[in-house]
Design a protein around this motif. Structure first.
Motif, mmCIF file in Angstrom:
data_model
loop_
_atom_site.group_PDB
_atom_site.id
_atom_site.type_symbol
_atom_site.label_atom_id
_atom_site.label_comp_id
_atom_site.label_asym_id
_atom_site.label_seq_id
_atom_site.Cartn_x
_atom_site.Cartn_y
_atom_site.Cartn_z
ATOM 1 N N ILE A 440 48.226 15.158 91.377
ATOM 2 C CA ILE A 440 48.347 14.113 90.423
ATOM 3 C C ILE A 440 49.479 14.079 89.890
ATOM 4 O O ILE A 440 50.229 12.969 89.712
ATOM 5 N N ALA A 441 50.370 15.232 89.545
ATOM 6 C CA ALA A 441 51.710 15.060 89.040
ATOM 7 C C ALA A 441 52.860 14.416 90.005
ATOM 8 O O ALA A 441 53.496 13.694 89.728
ATOM 9 N N ARG A 449 58.577 18.172 92.236
ATOM 10 C CA ARG A 449 57.473 19.434 92.457
ATOM 11 C C ARG A 449 56.939 19.565 91.387
ATOM 12 O O ARG A 449 57.354 19.140 90.192
ATOM 13 N N ALA A 450 55.707 20.315 91.456
ATOM 14 C CA ALA A 450 54.833 20.462 90.396
ATOM 15 C C ALA A 450 54.263 21.871 90.728
ATOM 16 O O ALA A 450 53.844 21.981 91.756
ATOM 17 N N PHE A 451 54.209 22.611 89.581
ATOM 18 C CA PHE A 451 53.344 24.016 89.792
ATOM 19 C C PHE A 451 52.463 24.260 88.783
ATOM 20 O O PHE A 451 52.600 24.094 87.764
ATOM 21 N N ILE A 480 50.940 11.784 82.740
ATOM 22 C CA ILE A 480 50.303 12.819 83.568
ATOM 23 C C ILE A 480 48.996 13.603 82.776
ATOM 24 O O ILE A 480 48.001 13.648 83.293
ATOM 25 N N ALA A 481 49.323 13.915 81.450
ATOM 26 C CA ALA A 481 48.259 14.422 80.611
ATOM 27 C C ALA A 481 46.798 13.521 80.722
ATOM 28 O O ALA A 481 45.688 13.891 80.816
ATOM 29 N N SER A 486 41.257 12.066 82.374
ATOM 30 C CA SER A 486 40.414 11.148 82.877
ATOM 31 C C SER A 486 39.712 11.412 84.151
ATOM 32 O O SER A 486 38.700 10.915 84.664
ATOM 33 N N GLU A 487 40.352 12.181 85.131
ATOM 34 C CA GLU A 487 40.002 12.399 86.638
ATOM 35 C C GLU A 487 39.432 13.965 86.542
ATOM 36 O O GLU A 487 38.770 14.195 87.652
#
Length: 509
Positions: A440-441, A449-451, A480-481, A486-487
């Motif tokens: 998602i991020a 990048r996202a971790f 993003i939050a 929602s998902e």
């Protein structure tokens, strides 16, 4: 001779008398005819008079009707004349309006022609201005429009970021300190053992030869045990152990107790198996009641309906994500009591709502519907107060929460379920959730990048400094939050941290 004369005289007399009589009759008839003629004449005169009278009346009536008809005809002719005059006037008005509309259409056509000329002139002037602006600015129209949009978006992002920061600061100043004190105190003061239940139970055997006795001749003992308990017995090469398999933990526990009783008794045959299973069921009912009474005692409840106590004890053998529902209910009740005490609410009411909030899970496999609604109906049927029923029904928002007690139960439920170690999930779902968090991020523009760290409770997002400024980073974290909320379905909360770092490296030689 004399007799003959006398006879002649008599005959003459008789003849005269007859003639006289006949004349009298004729006269009478003539008089009667004369009277009748007079009567007929009078009747004819009367009839004639009546005829004349009727004819006169008929003439008068015909004259009257004729006069009325003539009057009506005159009136209708007058009405027709008025209608014709009105129609003529309307036609004249319509003709005038048509003439006016034609004149207006002509004026509009002239105006349109003038506007077209003006539009053409404006377009020509605009084209000239645009060409001159492009020549002066060195940018095309599309490039200028894109530059303006970028500047507007940048200004909006800055304004949005400022509002988000100010709102967050205001909320933190008002609520964060007090909420942290209440929740941390409640969590630290309550630590309960967690039980992890699965769909199998391993029962140790006194010796391996007991396996043959459990199976029995041609498998009659194991079939009797499975039929009586409703669970499957798995006897394999595992030394000195058998496995009870079933999704109902109460049935597995009854089967385990029955096996232990059979091992102690030593007599294993179908009749004895049925007897021990029946006894184990009785013992299980006693145990369920004791578990429910113990839970009620811990939160200080008295006078609880026996059926409600039994259902509460049944939660000891129900699990949610590996967490014992009874343990979760008791922990939630203690947490709710602590929170209620801190904010000045009725502790006992908050404890009762939290203790019974999952009572519907004891029978949800038998009744269709949400466990919150089922639990509320059970509590209502067994005479619990309306505030308790509402709090239970609203703890998963099946009903809009309207009381402080309902919100306290929701908070205590979330704390008990979300704290580290309370629940567990399968490795596959855990990995899938972490991958989805990172995915998602990375779908947002500017994210490098996202971790996902801390077991998925925090998401750290690395952005490209040249494409994302500080204000945009604030807005990006909020977006993003919201997307995650929602998902995804997750325990507790997920902290989103956007990191923007610019490094300048140079080497001295």
């Amino acid at each position: 001779m004399i007799p003959a004369l006398i006879g002649l005289v008599v005959a003459v007399v008789i003849a005269v008398a007859a003639v006289v009589y006949m004349r009298s009759q004729v006269d009478a008839e003539r008089r009667a005819v004369a009277v009748e003629k007079e009567r007929l004449a009078e009747a004819g005169a009367e009839v004639e008079q009546q005829r004349k009278t009727i004819a006169l009346e008929a003439k008068e009536e015909a004259l009257r009707i004729r006069q009325e008809v003539e009057q009506e005809v005159r009136e209708r002719r007058a009405e027709m004349s008025r209608l014709e005059q009105r129609a003529t006037q309307r036609e004249q008005q319509l003709e005038r309006r048509m003439q006016e509309l034609e004149q207006r259409d002509e004026r509009l056509d002239q105006r349109e022609a003038e506007l077209e000329g003006l539009r053409a002139g404006i377009d020509e002037e605009r084209s000239g201005i645009a060409r001159e602006m492009e020549r002066v600015a060195g940018l095309s129209l599309q490039e200028a429009r894109g530059e303006i949009l970028r500047r507007v978006e940048s200004e909006l992002d800055h304004e949005i970021a400022e509002r988000i920061r100010s709102a967050d600061e205001r909320v933190r100043e008002e609520a964060e300190g007090r909420a942290r004190e209440i929740l941390i105190a409640a969590i630290q003061r309550q630590a309960a053992d967690q039980s992890g239940e699965t769909s199998v139970t391993v029962v140790p055997l006194p010796s391996d030869e007991m396996k043959g006795r459990i199976i029995g001749r041609e498998g009659r003992n194991i079939r009797a045990l499975e039929a009586a308990t409703g669970v499957d017995l798995i006897i394999d090469d595992t030394p000195e152990a058998v496995v009870l398999s079933g999704f109902d933990p109460v049935r597995r526990e009854v089967a385990r107790m029955a096996l232990e009783k059979l091992f102690s008794d030593g007599r294993i045959h179908p009749a004895r198996i049925e007897e021990m299973v029946a006894k184990s069921r009785t013992d299980m009912q006693v145990r369920l009641r004791e578990e429910g009474e113990q839970a009620c005692f811990e939160v200080g409840l008295q006078g609880v309906h026996p059926e409600l106590v039994k259902l509460l004890g049944t939660l000891r053998y129900r699990t949610s994500y590996g967490q014992s529902v009874l343990m979760h209910a008791r922990e939630s009740a203690l947490l709710a009591g602590m929170i209620a005490a801190e904010i000045g609410y009725d502790e006992q009411e908050a404890k009762e709502i939290a203790l019974f909030h999952d009572i519907g899970k004891a029978v949800e496999h038998e009744i269709e519907g949400s466990h919150a609604v089922i639990g509320a109906e059970i509590l209502s049927r067994l005479g619990r107060p309306s505030a308790i029923v509402h709090g239970v029904r609203a703890h998963h928002y099946d009903e809009e929460p309207r009381s402080v007690g309902a919100f306290i139960a929701i908070t205590a439920d979330a704390i008990s379920a979300a704290r580290p170690g309370a629940r567990r999930e399968t490795l596959a779902s855990y990995i899938k959730r972490l991958e989805r968090l990172e995915g998602i991020a990375t779908e947002f523009e500017g994210v490098e990048r996202a971790f996902a760290i801390q077991a998925g409770r925090e998401l750290r997002v690395m952005v490209t400094p040249g494409r994302v400024d500080d204000d945009t980073a604030t807005v990006l974290a909020r977006k993003i939050a919201n997307r995650i909320q929602s998902e995804l379905t997750y325990p507790g909360q997920v902290r989103v941290t956007v990191l923007r770092e610019t490094r300048s490296v140079e080497y001295a030689k």
